[in-house]
Design a protein around this motif. Structure first.
Motif: not given
Length: 282
Positions: A42-43, A45-48, A50, A53, A152-153
């Motif tokens: 995970l990144d 900073a964004t919690g996503q 990278p 997408h 994860y969102g």
């Protein structure tokens, strides 16, 4: 235990995959190891993820690699269909030995496909059965991909495959277990068993290459958050067992267990004249 014994063969080809399945179940499915690995990707900073997408990464690692198993399956289907033509032409010698067929190199192609009909058909059936098994497991376990879960969102709850598994019904809309992209790479294991049938000396190298390819296919999806690492292992285990059982049905244990011939001839012609009748192609 003799290396060529029946017991050794089944221990190697069936026992080891089952032990690996037990290890994956204990190390991944009953622990947080899958999530720990994904969390490392995970990144912060964004919690996503990278690469989730990244269109270039998606194209290079997901869309383009499908060409290899797709073309292999299509070539096997074409070879199977062509293998039916030469026996029909053989009933009419004037057609079978037509100068046009020989000069255009169609006759050698038809003879080759007819001589290897069993191999082409094996690849077709193995591919079809592997796809069926993976699709069945996906639809009867309803496991959602990491990015689809609340971890994860996403909006779906995370569950393990054994919590939802049903033999005869579809418990939900999740379709993430085992890894589908990894399984497409592992289906090329059918080529390994063809190589084993012809006692090709580089069959083990081919096996390693195909296993690495399957893991690469699966790992790229882990990097994007579409799968957990264990999904790749499970895909490899199920594809191996399905392909191996299919190879046993088509060729028999003795043909698959025969020692390799140490020579550098091309795969389709390796040692055919020296083989026992039971091991030769049709």
């Amino acid at each position: 235990m003799r290396a060529g014994s029946r017991k050794a063969y089944y221990l190697l080809n069936l026992g080891i995959p089952l032990l690996l399945a037990m290890a994956v179940f204990l190390l991944f499915d009953l622990t947080r190891l899958d999530r720990l690995i994904s969390n490392l990707l995970l990144d912060p900073a964004t919690g996503q993820f990278p690469l989730l997408h990244d269109q270039w990464f998606e194209k290079v690692t997901h869309k383009w690699p499908r060409i290899l198993p797709n073309w292999t399956g299509e070539a096997a289907i074409i070879g199977t269909l062509l293998s039916c033509i030469w026996p029909l032409l053989s009933k009419h010698p004037q057609l079978a030995h037509s100068p046009l067929l020989e000069k255009s190199r169609i006759a050698p192609l038809l003879r080759f496909s007819a001589g290897h009909r069993r191999d082409f058909l094996f690849v077709v059936v193995a591919f079809a059965l592997c796809t069926t098994v993976i699709h069945y497991l996906k639809s009867h376990t309803s496991v959602y991909c990491p990015v689809e879960t609340t971890l994860y969102g996403g909006s779906q709850l995370r569950t393990e495959w054994f919590e939802n598994f049903s033999w005869f019904s579809k418990p939900g809309d999740g379709r993430c277990w085992p890894g589908g992209h990894a399984s497409s790479g592992f289906t090329l294991l059918a080529l390994y068993f063809v190589a084993r049938r012809y006692r090709w000396q580089h069959a083990r190298k081919l096996l390693v290459a195909i296993l690495l390819l399957g893991f690469v296919y699966g790992t790229t999806r882990v990097l994007q958050g579409w799968h957990y690492m264990s999904h790749t292992f499970w895909a490899g285990i199920f594809v191996w067992l399905t392909t191996w059982l299919t190879a046993l049905f088509f060729y028999g244990r003795q043909a698959l267990q025969a020692p390799a011939i140490r020579r550098t001839s091309a795969l389709p012609t390796v040692g055919i004249s020296a083989m026992p009748a039971s091991l030769r192609p049709e």
